[in-house]
Design a protein around this motif. Structure first.
Motif, PDB file in Angstrom:
ATOM      1  N   ILE A 512       0.837  -1.190   0.000  1.00 54.95           N
ATOM      2  CA  ILE A 512       0.000   0.000   0.000  1.00 54.95           C
ATOM      3  C   ILE A 512       0.873   1.241   0.000  1.00 54.95           C
ATOM      4  CG2 ILE A 512      -0.205   0.199   2.515  1.00 54.95           C
ATOM      5  CD1 ILE A 512      -3.264   0.797   1.933  1.00 54.95           C
ATOM      6  N   SER A 513       0.358   2.328  -0.606  1.00 55.21           N
ATOM      7  CA  SER A 513       1.105   3.579  -0.658  1.00 55.21           C
ATOM      8  C   SER A 513       1.161   4.221   0.722  1.00 55.21           C
ATOM      9  CB  SER A 513       0.455   4.534  -1.661  1.00 55.21           C
ATOM     10  OG  SER A 513      -0.877   4.852  -1.266  1.00 55.21           O
ATOM     11  N   GLU A 514       2.095   5.136   0.886  1.00 54.49           N
ATOM     12  CA  GLU A 514       2.252   5.790   2.186  1.00 54.49           C
ATOM     13  C   GLU A 514       1.033   6.619   2.564  1.00 54.49           C
ATOM     14  OE1 GLU A 514       6.745   6.668   3.227  1.00 54.49           O
ATOM     15  OE2 GLU A 514       6.294   7.455   1.223  1.00 54.49           O
ATOM     16  N   ASP A 515       0.304   7.139   1.569  1.00 53.15           N
ATOM     17  CA  ASP A 515      -0.893   7.916   1.878  1.00 53.15           C
ATOM     18  C   ASP A 515      -2.161   7.079   1.915  1.00 53.15           C
ATOM     19  OD1 ASP A 515      -1.411   7.372  -0.781  1.00 53.15           O
ATOM     20  OD2 ASP A 515      -1.281   9.444  -1.474  1.00 53.15           O
ATOM     21  N   GLY A 516      -2.044   5.775   1.643  1.00 50.09           N
ATOM     22  CA  GLY A 516      -3.199   4.885   1.720  1.00 50.09           C
ATOM     23  C   GLY A 516      -4.142   4.949   0.547  1.00 50.09           C
ATOM     24  N   ALA A 517      -3.811   5.746  -0.469  1.00 48.96           N
ATOM     25  CA  ALA A 517      -4.728   5.919  -1.600  1.00 48.96           C
ATOM     26  C   ALA A 517      -4.585   4.825  -2.649  1.00 48.96           C
ATOM     27  CB  ALA A 517      -4.497   7.282  -2.253  1.00 48.96           C
ATOM     28  N   THR A 518      -3.448   4.126  -2.649  1.00 47.34           N
ATOM     29  CA  THR A 518      -3.153   3.171  -3.721  1.00 47.34           C
ATOM     30  C   THR A 518      -2.740   1.834  -3.130  1.00 47.34           C
ATOM     31  OG1 THR A 518      -2.351   4.998  -5.082  1.00 47.34           O
ATOM     32  CG2 THR A 518      -1.773   2.780  -5.787  1.00 47.34           C
ATOM     33  N   VAL A 519      -3.280   0.773  -3.704  1.00 46.98           N
ATOM     34  CA  VAL A 519      -2.892  -0.589  -3.322  1.00 46.98           C
ATOM     35  C   VAL A 519      -2.086  -1.184  -4.468  1.00 46.98           C
ATOM     36  CG1 VAL A 519      -3.701  -2.901  -2.711  1.00 46.98           C
ATOM     37  CG2 VAL A 519      -4.920  -0.881  -1.862  1.00 46.98           C
ATOM     38  N   TYR A 520      -0.930  -1.720  -4.143  1.00 49.47           N
ATOM     39  CA  TYR A 520      -0.059  -2.327  -5.152  1.00 49.47           C
ATOM     40  C   TYR A 520      -0.192  -3.846  -5.089  1.00 49.47           C
ATOM     41  CZ  TYR A 520       2.059   2.294  -4.691  1.00 49.47           C
ATOM     42  OH  TYR A 520       2.266   3.657  -4.610  1.00 49.47           O
ATOM     43  N   ALA A 521      -0.230  -4.474  -6.250  1.00 53.91           N
ATOM     44  CA  ALA A 521      -0.245  -5.933  -6.332  1.00 53.91           C
ATOM     45  C   ALA A 521       0.608  -6.353  -7.514  1.00 53.91           C
ATOM     46  CB  ALA A 521      -1.668  -6.461  -6.489  1.00 53.91           C
ATOM     47  N   ARG A 522       1.443  -7.347  -7.293  1.00 51.63           N
ATOM     48  CA  ARG A 522       2.323  -7.813  -8.362  1.00 51.63           C
ATOM     49  C   ARG A 522       1.786  -9.107  -8.941  1.00 51.63           C
ATOM     50  NH1 ARG A 522       7.805 -10.038  -6.584  1.00 51.63           N
ATOM     51  NH2 ARG A 522       6.635 -11.957  -6.855  1.00 51.63           N
ATOM     52  N   SER A 523       1.752  -9.184 -10.264  1.00 47.24           N
ATOM     53  CA  SER A 523       1.241 -10.382 -10.921  1.00 47.24           C
ATOM     54  C   SER A 523       2.332 -11.446 -10.990  1.00 47.24           C
ATOM     55  CB  SER A 523       0.735 -10.051 -12.332  1.00 47.24           C
ATOM     56  OG  SER A 523       1.813 -10.001 -13.254  1.00 47.24           O
ATOM     57  N   MET A 524       1.924 -12.642 -11.393  1.00 48.91           N
ATOM     58  CA  MET A 524       2.869 -13.738 -11.558  1.00 48.91           C
ATOM     59  C   MET A 524       3.653 -13.628 -12.866  1.00 48.91           C
ATOM     60  SD  MET A 524       0.358 -16.772 -10.183  1.00 48.91           S
ATOM     61  CE  MET A 524       1.443 -18.100 -10.684  1.00 48.91           C
ATOM     62  N   TRP A 525       3.279 -12.661 -13.703  1.00 51.31           N
ATOM     63  CA  TRP A 525       3.988 -12.466 -14.971  1.00 51.31           C
ATOM     64  C   TRP A 525       4.258 -10.981 -15.187  1.00 51.31           C
ATOM     65  CZ3 TRP A 525       6.234 -16.170 -17.721  1.00 51.31           C
ATOM     66  CH2 TRP A 525       5.780 -17.488 -17.566  1.00 51.31           C
ATOM     67  N   ASP A 526       5.423 -10.520 -14.825  1.00 46.72           N
ATOM     68  CA  ASP A 526       6.002  -9.249 -15.274  1.00 46.72           C
ATOM     69  C   ASP A 526       5.384  -7.965 -14.747  1.00 46.72           C
ATOM     70  OD1 ASP A 526       8.090 -10.210 -16.906  1.00 46.72           O
ATOM     71  OD2 ASP A 526       6.711 -10.599 -18.552  1.00 46.72           O
ATOM     72  N   THR A 527       4.141  -7.964 -14.284  1.00 46.34           N
ATOM     73  CA  THR A 527       3.410  -6.707 -14.145  1.00 46.34           C
ATOM     74  C   THR A 527       3.185  -6.297 -12.696  1.00 46.34           C
ATOM     75  OG1 THR A 527       2.256  -7.217 -16.215  1.00 46.34           O
ATOM     76  CG2 THR A 527       1.337  -5.460 -14.851  1.00 46.34           C
ATOM     77  N   LEU A 528       3.437  -5.022 -12.425  1.00 50.26           N
ATOM     78  CA  LEU A 528       3.074  -4.401 -11.155  1.00 50.26           C
ATOM     79  C   LEU A 528       1.847  -3.527 -11.392  1.00 50.26           C
ATOM     80  CD1 LEU A 528       3.801  -3.792  -8.161  1.00 50.26           C
ATOM     81  CD2 LEU A 528       5.114  -1.830  -9.004  1.00 50.26           C
ATOM     82  N   PHE A 529       0.785  -3.757 -10.585  1.00 50.69           N
ATOM     83  CA  PHE A 529      -0.464  -3.006 -10.707  1.00 50.69           C
ATOM     84  C   PHE A 529      -0.594  -2.018  -9.548  1.00 50.69           C
ATOM     85  CE2 PHE A 529      -1.570  -7.023 -12.872  1.00 50.69           C
ATOM     86  CZ  PHE A 529      -2.096  -6.541 -14.061  1.00 50.69           C
ATOM     87  N   ALA A 530      -1.224  -0.887  -9.838  1.00 49.85           N
ATOM     88  CA  ALA A 530      -1.631   0.069  -8.813  1.00 49.85           C
ATOM     89  C   ALA A 530      -3.148   0.223  -8.895  1.00 49.85           C
ATOM     90  CB  ALA A 530      -0.946   1.408  -9.014  1.00 49.85           C
TER      91      ALA A 530
END
Length: 621
Positions: A512-530
């Motif tokens: 999660i971002s420091e301000d709590g506005a964004t959740v990060y999740a990493r996929s099993m193939w190459d990609t980081l999502f926000a």
């Protein structure tokens, strides 16, 4: 007449099997080889018991080898049951664990060596030296990995061979190829010796392999699968070859399916250029440099903790080190009674962590002095969280605890957890939220430990539990990802599912971002999502292809000063901009699992890996 012909057919079939099994009976040794017994699965214990009874009926079996995945989930009761069954053998047996025994282990993979005396073996029979070694991975999802402590042990075995020309047979669980991240460490060590073959499991079916010229063999699983009974392998060592037979438990032995020549081979004369790990990515991002490195010499399977100029890490040897952020010099170290896989938490000048010696420790950050030690009923591999002067931490004894940080006394306990806890809990909105290896996500009232709600993803298999990710919370929601590849948002007050999505191929990595506005999740193939934390359905803010390939390492993305950092299963550390996902840099620190990282600021991040190393990577603008 029909019954008579059927009887004659059975007699002839039995004679044919007996004659086939008796071929080349001038043997140096005959042994049984079992693999992937998976005690704890539906038929695992029964199939193993029947195999033991079958082996005991054959007087010409000299010993038995078992090459990993002894249990389904590595839990203590399954290991104890497996040992009780195996101990019924009348002849010696030699055993190594597999990934199922070491990944989902509430004991921190310490129960196995306690039961069997060791998780590796070496012995001599018939002029052959048998060496058994496992490759975990310990407590983490990722490729197999030969640990630094095990490789040192192997070095001592090889250097102390009575004769360098003694024929060797190596036994492990994974195939010795890129399914083990440092496979070459083993192959390079044994090629100068008289290695005859490598016997492996994991594949569940008979197969002949080649490990850079070294003959390899996969043995079948002992499980019955769709058949009425299971089976195993019988191996004859002759003067010039190994003969492999498949035996159907209690029914008979089939004709040999593989003959392996024991001819002399000179592996050192092989000029083939075999694959080795590629570190060229570091030249593409010269702005990221390792400023210092500290080697603990033992597996690290937890994240470092950073506070002021301190870095605290624990390892499989049970040692906890305090290092300087500035230059990596060691300030102090302490020794616990067993492995430390618990990520430390630092608060109020104190550091708290769990140990597989069934204790929770609190130390003075300045000198490492023990302030208190809280005894539990089982090993503690979970990461604690500290809020408002209270330590919140799960255990492997079905109990989740709240402990006073100052006094080390119990505040409350919740004793209705159905599996062991390894995650760091989320303390959010008067809730303590954590997953366990029992399929469930729990939310307790942070004030008294009462159960607020209990959430289930609908999958009956405990291997799909939301237990490895560190839950994050924002906008009155709890966010998790799990091995079922769903990302889920849950109402923190009620435990009701807000949204649930399976289209992003995520697994166990969330932040999660420091301000709590964004959740990060990493996929099993190459990609980081926000993702947007406030949206009532999945809403992607940005996604970035980071080029790390296939990855299942539960290394949480961590944001610091506008930069998101995370690690991968093959030694890659990646930094991306938090606002747009722009790729800042990559650096390959090694070949194995990188644990959840600890950023110091936007330019500096402390990282650990399963090779037992701690590093500070610093980037220039």
């Amino acid at each position: 007449m029909t019954l008579f012909f059927r009887y004659c057919f059975l007699i002839l079939s039995y004679l044919s099997i007996s004659v086939t099994f008796a071929e080349d009976r001038e043997t140096v040794a005959r042994f049984a080889w079992l693999s992937d017994t998976h005690v704890g699965s539906s038929t695992g214990a029964e199939d193993l018991s029947l195999a033991m009874h079958d082996i005991n009926r054959m007087n010409d079996i000299d010993f038995t080898l078992i090459s990993g995945d002894i249990t389904e989930t590595g839990d203590d009761s399954s290991l104890e049951l497996a040992k009780a069954i195996l101990d019924s053998l009348r002849k010696p047996y030699y055993i190594v664990p597999g990934n199922h025994d070491t990944k989902w282990s509430g004991s921190g993979a310490t129960k196995f060596p306690k039961l069997w005396g060791s998780d590796r073996f070496v012995f001599e029979f018939g002029g052959f030296r048998f060496i058994g070694l496992h490759e975990g991975p310990l407590m983490r999802m990722g490729d197999g990995h030969f640990s630094p402590e095990d490789l040192r042990w192997l070095d001592s075995v090889l250097v102390n061979l009575p004769e360098k020309e003694e024929p060797l047979i190596f036994v492990t669980h994974y195939p010795v190829d890129s399914s083990i991240d440092n496979w070459y460490e083993l192959l390079d060590r044994i090629k100068p010796f008289n290695i005859k073959t490598i016997l492996v499991g994991h594949g569940h079916r008979n197969r002949v392999l080649d490990f850079e010229g070294i003959p390899g063999v996969i043995g079948r699983s002992a499980l019955r699968g769709k058949d009425p009974v299971g089976g195993y392998t019988i191996v004859d060592i002759l003067g010039d070859s190994l003969i492999f037979y498949e035996r159907t438990t209690g029914k008979g032995t089939k004709p040999s399916w593989h003959r392996l020549s024991l001819e002399e081979r000179d592996y050192l004369s092989d000029t083939t250029e075999y694959e080795r790990p590629d570190f060229s990515i570091n030249a593409a991002y010269p702005q990221a440099q390792v400023k210092w490195k500290f080697d603990t010499d033992h597996t690290i399977a937890s994240a470092p903790a950073v506070w002021r100029d301190h870095v605290v890490v624990g390892n499989s040897n049970g040692t906890v080190h305090d290092l300087s952020v500035k230059d990596g010099t060691e300030r102090w170290r302490i020794q616990t009674g067993s492995s430390v896989y618990s990520t430390p938490q630092i608060a109020g000048g104190k550091v708290v962590f769990g140990s597989a010696d069934s204790s929770i420790y609190c130390l003075d950050m300045e000198n490492g002095n023990r302030l208190w030690q809280y005894a539990t009923g089982a090993p503690v591999v979970a990461a604690p969280a500290v809020r408002g002067g209270t330590v919140y931490v799960g255990g492997s004894d079905g109990t989740f605890r709240a402990i006073d940080l100052e006094l080390g006394t119990r505040v409350w306990e919740f004793s209705e957890v159905g599996g062991f806890v390894e995650t760091r809990p989320l303390v959010y909105e008067d809730r303590v939220v954590f997953g366990a290896w029992d399929s469930y996500l729990y939310a307790l009232d942070s004030r008294d430990g009462s159960l607020a709600w209990k959430w289930w993803n609908g999958n009956p298999s405990t291997l799909y539990s939301p237990a490895a990710c560190w839950p994050v919370g924002s906008e009155k929601k709890v966010f998790i990802v799990a091995p079922d590849r769903f990302m889920t948002a849950i109402d923190v007050e009620t435990g009701k599912t807000v949204w649930r999505a399976d289209g992003y191929n995520v697994r166990e990595t969330i932040g999660i971002s420091e301000d709590g506005a964004t959740v990060y999740a990493r996929s099993m193939w190459d990609t980081l999502f926000a993702f947007s934390a406030s949206a009532q359905e999945p809403e992607i803010i940005w996604s970035t292809s980071c080029g790390y390939g296939y990855d299942i390492d539960p290394s949480m993305p961590v944001e610091k000063d506008g930069v998101v950092f995370f690690g991968t299963k093959n030694g890659l550390v990646i930094a991306a901009g938090a606002q747009t996902g722009d790729l800042r840099w990559k650096h390959r620190m090694g070949v194995t699992v990188v644990n959840t990282v600890a950023p110091v600021d936007a330019q500096r991040v402390v990282v650990t890996d399963m090779d037992g190393r701690v590093m500070l990577i610093e980037s220039q603008h």
